[in-house]
Design an enzyme around this catalytic site. Structure first.
Site, mmCIF file in Angstrom:
data_model
loop_
_atom_site.group_PDB
_atom_site.id
_atom_site.type_symbol
_atom_site.label_atom_id
_atom_site.label_comp_id
_atom_site.label_asym_id
_atom_site.label_seq_id
_atom_site.Cartn_x
_atom_site.Cartn_y
_atom_site.Cartn_z
ATOM 1 N N LYS A 203 17.392 42.340 17.885
ATOM 2 C CA LYS A 203 16.553 43.106 16.948
ATOM 3 C C LYS A 203 15.176 42.445 16.784
ATOM 4 O O LYS A 203 14.141 43.105 16.800
ATOM 5 C CB LYS A 203 17.270 43.196 15.591
ATOM 6 C CG LYS A 203 16.427 43.728 14.464
ATOM 7 C CD LYS A 203 16.085 45.180 14.661
ATOM 8 C CE LYS A 203 15.072 45.665 13.641
ATOM 9 N NZ LYS A 203 14.597 47.011 13.930
ATOM 10 N N CYS A 257 8.758 45.898 9.370
ATOM 11 C CA CYS A 257 9.541 45.431 10.518
ATOM 12 C C CYS A 257 8.667 44.637 11.491
ATOM 13 O O CYS A 257 8.788 43.428 11.601
ATOM 14 C CB CYS A 257 10.185 46.621 11.226
ATOM 15 S SG CYS A 257 11.553 47.308 10.299
HETATM 16 N N1 LIG Z 1 12.803 50.885 7.208
HETATM 17 C C1 LIG Z 1 12.978 50.770 8.503
HETATM 18 O O1 LIG Z 1 12.419 51.528 9.268
HETATM 19 C C2 LIG Z 1 13.882 49.696 9.086
HETATM 20 C C3 LIG Z 1 14.169 49.762 10.454
HETATM 21 C C4 LIG Z 1 15.029 48.815 10.990
HETATM 22 C C5 LIG Z 1 15.558 47.802 10.182
HETATM 23 N N2 LIG Z 1 15.235 47.756 8.854
HETATM 24 C C6 LIG Z 1 15.831 46.679 8.046
HETATM 25 O O2 LIG Z 1 16.813 47.259 7.168
HETATM 26 C C7 LIG Z 1 16.869 46.507 5.961
HETATM 27 C C8 LIG Z 1 16.670 47.458 4.786
HETATM 28 O O3 LIG Z 1 15.378 47.997 4.883
HETATM 29 P P1 LIG Z 1 14.923 49.285 4.070
HETATM 30 O O4 LIG Z 1 13.693 49.777 4.719
HETATM 31 O O5 LIG Z 1 16.064 50.228 3.906
HETATM 32 O O6 LIG Z 1 14.593 48.606 2.648
HETATM 33 P P2 LIG Z 1 14.228 49.366 1.288
HETATM 34 O O7 LIG Z 1 13.387 48.423 0.517
HETATM 35 O O8 LIG Z 1 13.766 50.748 1.569
HETATM 36 O O9 LIG Z 1 15.645 49.518 0.553
HETATM 37 C C9 LIG Z 1 16.430 48.457 0.173
HETATM 38 C C10 LIG Z 1 17.201 48.870 -1.071
HETATM 39 O O10 LIG Z 1 18.097 47.811 -1.376
HETATM 40 C C11 LIG Z 1 18.193 47.715 -2.787
HETATM 41 N N3 LIG Z 1 18.763 46.409 -3.116
HETATM 42 C C12 LIG Z 1 18.168 45.192 -3.181
HETATM 43 N N4 LIG Z 1 19.061 44.247 -3.483
HETATM 44 C C13 LIG Z 1 20.262 44.866 -3.598
HETATM 45 C C14 LIG Z 1 21.564 44.428 -3.868
HETATM 46 N N5 LIG Z 1 21.855 43.143 -4.076
HETATM 47 N N6 LIG Z 1 22.556 45.331 -3.923
HETATM 48 C C15 LIG Z 1 22.301 46.639 -3.708
HETATM 49 N N7 LIG Z 1 21.075 47.127 -3.437
HETATM 50 C C16 LIG Z 1 20.069 46.249 -3.374
HETATM 51 C C17 LIG Z 1 16.783 47.944 -3.260
HETATM 52 O O11 LIG Z 1 16.759 48.330 -4.622
HETATM 53 C C18 LIG Z 1 16.335 49.067 -2.307
HETATM 54 O O12 LIG Z 1 16.564 50.354 -2.852
HETATM 55 C C19 LIG Z 1 15.789 45.433 6.072
HETATM 56 O O13 LIG Z 1 16.360 44.244 6.543
HETATM 57 C C20 LIG Z 1 14.856 45.982 7.112
HETATM 58 O O14 LIG Z 1 14.145 44.971 7.785
HETATM 59 C C21 LIG Z 1 14.420 48.691 8.285
#
Ligand SMILES: NC(=O)c1ccc[n+]([C@@H]2O[C@H](COP(=O)([O-])OP(=O)(O)OC[C@H]3O[C@@H](n4cnc5c(N)ncnc54)[C@H](O)[C@@H]3O)[C@@H](O)[C@H]2O)c1
Length: 396
Positions: A203, A257
């Protein structure tokens, strides 16, 4: 076997994943620490902008397959999809993943499957396993733990969640197999087996690859500017070579990312990641370069007309046609120009509000502005990009 899933984090990744799994008939408990998110989802609504997601969430909430809660509960599968930003010194911040793990630990039972989807530095899955087994030693060898990173494109998340190939790496072979069996329930793309460390690095490397390639385009754009060459024409011509495919330059690199993940490699393998570090630096410098270019137009305008120009900045998100402002270089450019006291009109039809900024209507700003800077290539701006008048600076 997989009749109930808990997903920790209902953000850009967690919520579409929860909805897709719920659509496949599995009962999903979506957990988020943000009460507004929980309330919004339980209303059948969404708090992020993503095509087709609202309809799907509404459907699975109404049929009872998706319920949002603030706390986890017992289930067959636990997926962790919480943020992994970096902290000071570009060091990965694993506190959200650790917190989410601590929240699920009391609910784990034998034969459960725990999956980390959050983008994580190499070794995280092992570290999380140790954390689980330290608190629940009786589960060692009796639960399955795997890492399965997400590689979706915002704007096409639902399609890509289902159709992209996935890389799945367990802490042991049994865990890998269990996770593959689980994803095969709702993923049509290929499921590729490996170990947890390789999946984690895979990743990170994918995003570092994108960053290095974008840095190449950004570096060329700055060289071309000095050389008096139209970089867009140059790239179009170079790409006529059958084995060359240069990307388009922009204001920098944003999103949480590509602008973040390379640091997860660089911070751990400092001496061996020179190219990745340089690419990060070039992409960050590009933003400063854009600020300097806009200031140059402002100075020229002042000298020519002896008055202060009104400057429109079009696009605030980190890339075209999304509402996501995270790590957005365009937003940083606008904030920097405003803090320097220039008369800036920020415009972004995809964004409802931004803390501390007064957003302007697109047509109004175009009429009013003396200098127009296109920072993000939203579809809405494409026509004016092609007009290319003197007072237009196109940076994307
Ligand atoms: N957004 C993308 O396009 C993308 C693509 C690939 C990978 N990722 C990875 O996926 C992961 C999540 O990213 P995202 O974009 O969904 O983040 P985001 O910020 O949109 O959402 C994360 C959510 O997690 C919640 N949260 C935080 N701590 C928590 C806990 N202890 N228990 C429950 N909920 C909790 C937050 O309130 C938030 O709503 C990250 O590691 C990111 O790097 C994201």
């Amino acid at each position: 076997m997989f009749s109930k899933v808990v997903i920790m984090g209902l953000g850009y990744i967690g919520l579409p994943t929860a909805a897709l799994i719920a659509k496949s008939g599995i009962k999903v408990i979506g957990v988020d620490v943000n009460a507004d998110v929980v309330e919004t989802v339980n209303r059948g609504d969404i708090h992020i902008k993503e095509p087709d997601l609202k309809g799907l969430v509404k459907y699975v909430v109404e049929n009872g397959n998706l319920v949002a809660k603030k706390e986890p509960e017992e289930a067959d599968v636990f997926i962790i999809a919480v943020p992994t930003p970096f902290k000071d010194g570009y060091k990965p911040d694993l506190s959200y993943v650790i917190k989410a793990t601590e929240m699920i630990i009391p609910y784990l039972r034998e034969v459960n499957l725990v999956i980390i989807e959050s983008t994580s530095p190499v070794g995280t899955t092992e570290r999380i396993s140790e954390l689980i087994f330290k608190k629940r030693p009786e589960l060692e060898g009796k639960i399955f733990i795997a890492y399965c990173p997400e590689r979706v494109l915002p704007g096409k998340i639902l399609y890509e969640l289902e159709n992209n190939d996935r890389v799945i790496g367990g802490i042991d072979e049994k865990s890998t197999e269990k996770a593959v069996e689980f994803y095969s329930r709702f993923v049509k793309g290929g499921l590729h087996r490996t170990n947890a460390k390789t999946a984690e690095m895979c990743k990170l490397v994918e995003n570092a690859y994108r960053d290095v390639n974008i840095a190449f385009a950004n570096e060329i754009s700055m060289i071309c500017d000095k050389a008096g060459i139209d970089v867009r024409e140059l790239i179009e011509l170079a790409n006529k070579h059958p084995r060359v495919n240069i990307l388009q330059p922009g204001v920098g690199v944003g999103g949480h990312c590509i602008a973040v993940d390379p640091w997860f490699i660089i911070s751990e393998f400092e001496e061996d990641s020179r190219l990745m570090r340089t690419a990060r630096e070039v992409n960050m410098e590009k933003m400063e370069w854009v600020i300097e270019k806009i200031e140059e137009s402002i100075r020229e305008f002042r000298e020519r007309y002896n008055k202060e120009p009104v400057v429109a900045c079009l696009g605030l998100t980190y890339k075209p046609d999304v509402d996501d402002l995270r790590e957005s270089p365009a937003l940083k450019v606008v904030r920097a120009l405003i803090s320097k006291g220039y008369n800036i009109m920020p415009v972004d039809p995809n964004v409802e509000s931004v803390d501390g900024l007064k957003l302007n209507d697109f047509d109004f700003a175009i009429r009013k502005a003396d200098i127009v800077n296109v920072l993000v290539g939203h579809r809405k701006f494409l026509n004016i990009i092609s007009i290319g008048k003197e007072k237009f600076n196109v940076f994307c």
